[in-house]
Design an enzyme around this catalytic site. Structure first.
Site, short mmCIF file in Angstrom:
data_model
loop_
_atom_site.label_atom_id
_atom_site.label_comp_id
_atom_site.label_asym_id
_atom_site.label_seq_id
_atom_site.Cartn_x
_atom_site.Cartn_y
_atom_site.Cartn_z
NE ARG A 285 38.02 -26.12 50.18
CZ ARG A 285 37.47 -26.57 49.06
NH1 ARG A 285 38.18 -27.31 48.21
NH2 ARG A 285 36.22 -26.29 48.78
NE ARG B 297 30.49 -27.03 47.88
CZ ARG B 297 31.71 -26.94 48.42
NH1 ARG B 297 31.85 -26.61 49.69
NH2 ARG B 297 32.77 -27.17 47.70
NE ARG C 246 35.20 -22.86 48.03
CZ ARG C 246 35.16 -23.82 47.10
NH1 ARG C 246 36.28 -24.27 46.57
NH2 ARG C 246 34.01 -24.31 46.70
NE ARG D 267 29.98 -28.90 40.87
CZ ARG D 267 31.06 -28.22 41.14
NH1 ARG D 267 31.97 -28.01 40.28
NH2 ARG D 267 31.26 -27.71 42.32
CE LYS E 232 35.79 -31.64 41.76
NZ LYS E 232 35.22 -31.88 43.10
P1 AMP Z 1 33.88 -25.74 43.28
O1 AMP Z 1 34.98 -24.76 43.54
O2 AMP Z 1 34.13 -26.59 42.06
O3 AMP Z 1 33.53 -26.55 44.51
O4 AMP Z 1 32.58 -24.88 42.92
C1 AMP Z 1 32.02 -23.98 43.85
C2 AMP Z 1 30.60 -23.62 43.44
O5 AMP Z 1 30.63 -22.99 42.14
C3 AMP Z 1 29.65 -24.80 43.26
O6 AMP Z 1 29.08 -25.21 44.49
C4 AMP Z 1 28.63 -24.21 42.30
O7 AMP Z 1 27.77 -23.32 42.96
C5 AMP Z 1 29.50 -23.38 41.37
N1 AMP Z 1 29.99 -24.18 40.21
C6 AMP Z 1 31.27 -24.52 39.91
N2 AMP Z 1 31.33 -25.23 38.78
C7 AMP Z 1 30.06 -25.33 38.33
C8 AMP Z 1 29.45 -25.96 37.21
N3 AMP Z 1 30.17 -26.65 36.31
N4 AMP Z 1 28.10 -25.86 37.07
C9 AMP Z 1 27.35 -25.16 37.96
N5 AMP Z 1 27.86 -24.57 39.05
C10 AMP Z 1 29.19 -24.63 39.24
#
Ligand code: AMP
Length: 221
Positions: A127, A171, A160, A88, A13
């Protein structure tokens, strides 16, 4: 045009949204990036979010929703945006609809990047992300020219903390429980388009751009 990219962690994404944003000149809004920025700046939001993120859990809605509604109200997002990492869960999808309704807008297109679990784990565990510009690389699929150094800006690359295999599995579990209903929600609304995203990023991008252009043209008719 307001576009959402949906899909499991590792579906690509972020990578796709960054390139698409340049291509169609709309801002890329990633709630994960916004949260990581808050964590690195040590803001109150960042301090509250950090533990959830490290565990691979979702950050509570009340923290994320306000951050998101403020971001989409900024001037650069008024012509549209590409949303990555939000919504989410179903509650977030409802909040987004409400926030857009207040601005007289709606979600125009949801692209679901359908990716298999094996591909997701392989992508995420290798990654590498640039600390400086956020560009993504991969230890084996797309290694940087110089070890742990960004090809674009020379910044240092890092893994990360939530890209460790155990956290990746958590996740994915959260994704299956919380995000799957969101796919059904947009499917029922007729805004969802599904793309198989196991292949090379460039090819997936071509498919996404086709979908976006087709949708954009149909909006003009
Ligand atoms: P991502 O970079 O989108 O994989 O997000 C990394 C982490 O940020 C996720 O595993 C969540 O802990 C938090 N996160 C990101 N977007 C959201 C969201 N819309 N709602 C809740 N937690 C989020």
């Amino acid at each position: 045009m307001r576009i959402i990219l949906l899909g499991p962690p590792g579906a690509g994404k972020g990578t796709q949204a960054k390139t698409l944003a340049q291509e169609i000149k709309l801002p890329h809004i990633s709630t994960g990036d916004l949260l990581r920025k808050n964590v690195s700046q040590g803001t109150s939001l960042g301090k509250q979010a950090q533990d959830f993120m490290n565990k691979g859990a979702l950050v509570p809605d009340e923290l994320v929703n306000q951050m998101l509604t403020e971001r989409i109200s900024l001037p650069d997002a008024q012509e549209g945006f590409i949303l990555d990492g939000y919504p989410r869960n179903l509650a977030q999808a409802g909040i987004l609809d409400e926030a857009l309704k207040k601005l007289g807008k709606q979600v125009d297109l949801v692209v679901y990047l359908d990716t298999s679990e094996a591909v997701v784990i392989q992508r995420l565990s290798g990654r590498l992300v640039c600390k400086n510009c956020g560009a993504n690389f991969h230890a084996t699929n797309m290694p940087p020219k110089k070890a742990m150094t960004c090809d674009n800006c020379g910044g240092a690359l890092y893994q990360r903390s939530d890209d460790k295999e155990e956290t990746i599995r958590k996740r994915l579990e959260v994704y299956r429980d919380e995000c799957a209903p969101v796919i059904k929600y947009y499917q029922a609304k007729g805004t969802l388009q599904r793309l198989v995203a196991d292949g090379e990023a460039n090819k997936v991008l071509v498919d996404i751009v086709k979908l976006v252009r087709k949708h954009h043209d149909s909006l003009k008719v």
